[in-house]
Design a protein around this motif. Structure first.
Motif, PDB file in Angstrom:
ATOM      1  N   LEU A   1       0.811  -1.212   0.000  1.00 49.18           N
ATOM      2  CA  LEU A   1       0.000   0.000   0.000  1.00 49.18           C
ATOM      3  C   LEU A   1       0.845   1.263   0.000  1.00 49.18           C
ATOM      4  O   LEU A   1       0.558   2.223  -0.734  1.00 49.18           O
ATOM      5  N   ARG A   2       1.888   1.318   0.825  1.00 54.69           N
ATOM      6  CA  ARG A   2       2.675   2.544   0.938  1.00 54.69           C
ATOM      7  C   ARG A   2       3.336   2.915  -0.388  1.00 54.69           C
ATOM      8  O   ARG A   2       3.235   4.073  -0.821  1.00 54.69           O
TER       9      ARG A   2
ATOM     10  N   LEU B   1       0.711   4.178  -2.801  1.00 57.55           N
ATOM     11  CA  LEU B   1       0.309   5.549  -2.538  1.00 57.55           C
ATOM     12  C   LEU B   1       1.339   6.537  -3.086  1.00 57.55           C
ATOM     13  O   LEU B   1       0.969   7.613  -3.593  1.00 57.55           O
TER      14      LEU B   1
ATOM     15  N   GLU C   1       0.698   6.702  -6.864  1.00 58.28           N
ATOM     16  CA  GLU C   1      -0.555   7.386  -7.205  1.00 58.28           C
ATOM     17  C   GLU C   1      -0.494   8.870  -6.888  1.00 58.28           C
ATOM     18  O   GLU C   1      -1.083   9.688  -7.606  1.00 58.28           O
ATOM     19  N   ALA C   2       0.205   9.261  -5.825  1.00 56.61           N
ATOM     20  CA  ALA C   2       0.368  10.684  -5.526  1.00 56.61           C
ATOM     21  C   ALA C   2       1.190  11.368  -6.613  1.00 56.61           C
ATOM     22  O   ALA C   2       0.878  12.491  -7.033  1.00 56.61           O
TER      23      ALA C   2
ATOM     24  N   ILE D   1       3.404   6.530   6.043  1.00 58.26           N
ATOM     25  CA  ILE D   1       2.359   6.689   5.036  1.00 58.26           C
ATOM     26  C   ILE D   1       2.371   8.113   4.492  1.00 58.26           C
ATOM     27  O   ILE D   1       2.303   8.335   3.271  1.00 58.26           O
TER      28      ILE D   1
ATOM     29  N   ILE E   1       3.446   9.539   0.463  1.00 59.79           N
ATOM     30  CA  ILE E   1       2.616  10.414  -0.366  1.00 59.79           C
ATOM     31  C   ILE E   1       3.345  11.713  -0.692  1.00 59.79           C
ATOM     32  O   ILE E   1       3.313  12.199  -1.828  1.00 59.79           O
TER      33      ILE E   1
ATOM     34  N   GLY F   1      -2.001  12.453   3.648  1.00 59.63           N
ATOM     35  CA  GLY F   1      -1.260  11.318   4.193  1.00 59.63           C
ATOM     36  C   GLY F   1      -1.447  11.168   5.686  1.00 59.63           C
ATOM     37  O   GLY F   1      -1.565  10.053   6.202  1.00 59.63           O
TER      38      GLY F   1
ATOM     39  N   LEU G   1      -6.874   7.637  -5.503  1.00 56.01           N
ATOM     40  CA  LEU G   1      -6.424   7.885  -4.135  1.00 56.01           C
ATOM     41  C   LEU G   1      -7.602   7.910  -3.161  1.00 56.01           C
ATOM     42  O   LEU G   1      -7.472   7.465  -2.014  1.00 56.01           O
TER      43      LEU G   1
ATOM     44  N   ALA H   1      -8.374   4.448  -2.503  1.00 52.14           N
ATOM     45  CA  ALA H   1      -7.374   3.889  -1.587  1.00 52.14           C
ATOM     46  C   ALA H   1      -7.686   4.260  -0.146  1.00 52.14           C
ATOM     47  O   ALA H   1      -7.513   3.446   0.777  1.00 52.14           O
ATOM     48  N   ALA H   2      -8.144   5.495   0.068  1.00 47.91           N
ATOM     49  CA  ALA H   2      -8.532   5.910   1.423  1.00 47.91           C
ATOM     50  C   ALA H   2      -9.696   5.073   1.934  1.00 47.91           C
ATOM     51  O   ALA H   2      -9.717   4.653   3.102  1.00 47.91           O
TER      52      ALA H   2
END
Length: 309
Positions: free
Chosen positions: A54-55, A58, A61-62, A200, A204, A225, A297, A300-301
């Motif tokens: 996941l990290r 992210l 994607e950021a 995390i 981001i 983040g 994103l 993802a949240a």
């Protein structure tokens, strides 16, 4: 989890796994002498065990939110660096002197599969490799960007971030000869922001830098983040009291057993779930300036809040 997010996470996880496997081969890199086989095997055990990734997802994607023209492949060195640092932290957290866990991602932890000394060295090597990857020109052509990425990850992972958060967590358990104090909400949030949220957030922010984000972009995405970092830990604490070892692939009910203060313990399950919903809403609002480009994103949240393992 939406179908688009599920497919994107799976595709990225496969690509990152292949990238990490290639980086953790037996061939020494320039400046290295030899890669000891047992140490290398332990590092591969720690890193190539699946997981959501996941990290680093992210981070990618950021970066692509800020610059949609970027490809995941171009961002892979920084993504791999974040995952190496994350995996090092898991190896060390699982040690008998820390959380003393025997399972991680459904497999024996590194110190169980090998031994304590090998696990310590494997974690040390993964931590070092993370900064090796960020310092390499292959990560980004601009040395100033690479230096900023190193600083982001170091600050998130070290004394005032993840490592400091682990120290506060141990102190709260009464591990240093005095009774652990019951932390208040502010104390719990601070500890969790350091131990879980800092990495995390850093992932981001690093993505925003790699995308060429302006200061305002970096600040806004940094707050995003922080919010999903808190949501991740809150969801984790909920799973600790509502899930099973089989579902999670690791031990559960550890927080209560160790006397750890959590927001779930402080406010209860229902209030914690309501807080998760509030955090997801805040996260989505923070991404409003990017419109539909932020859909992944935001998904993802939502995944962070709704995950089941």
């Amino acid at each position: 989890m939406t179908a688009d997010l599920e497919a994107a996470l799976a595709d990225f996880a496969r690509a990152l796994e292949a990238d990490l496997a290639a980086r953790l081969d037996a061939a020494p890199r320039p400046g290295e002498i030899v890669r000891p086989p047992r140490l290398l095997a332990a590092m591969r055990h720690a890193v190539l065990a699946g997981g959501k990734r996941l990290r680093p997802f992210l981070l990618v994607e950021a970066a692509r939110l800020v610059d949609p023209g970027l490809t995941p492949a171009a961002l892979m060195p920084a993504a791999a660096a974040v995952e190496c640092l994350h995996c090092y932290s898991l190896v060390h957290d699982d040690l008998p002197a820390m959380d003393d866990d025997a399972l991680r991602r459904g497999r024996p932890t590194v110190h169980v599969a090998y031994d304590d000394a090998t696990a310590i060295l494997a974690g040390d090597a993964l931590l070092t490799l993370a900064f090796d990857l960020l310092a390499d020109p292959a990560c980004h052509a601009d040395p100033a960007v690479r230096a900023a990425l190193v600083l982001d990850l170091a600050r998130a992972g070290g004394l005032g971030g993840m490592v400091g958060g682990q120290m506060l967590d141990l102190a709260a358990e009464g591990r240093f000869g005095t009774a652990g104090a019951d932390p208040d909400e502010a104390g719990i949030r601070q500890l969790q922001a350091m131990k879980t949220g800092a990495l995390i957030r850093a992932a981001i922010v690093m993505g925003a830098r790699l995308g060429g984000g302006k200061d305002a972009d970096i600040i806004r995405l940094g707050r995003f983040g922080e919010v999903i970092g808190l949501a991740f830990q809150l969801a984790d604490d909920l799973l600790d009291v509502t899930s099973t070892t089989e579902e999670m692939g690791k031990a559960v009910a550890k927080d209560a057993a160790h006397g750890k203060g959590t927001l779930v313990g402080l406010h209860g399950v229902d209030a914690s779930r309501a807080e998760l919903e509030r955090l997801v809403t805040e996260a989505a609002d923070l991404l409003a300036p990017w419109g539909q480009r932020s859909d992944m994103l935001i998904a993802a949240a939502r995944f962070v809040a709704d995950r089941r393992r």
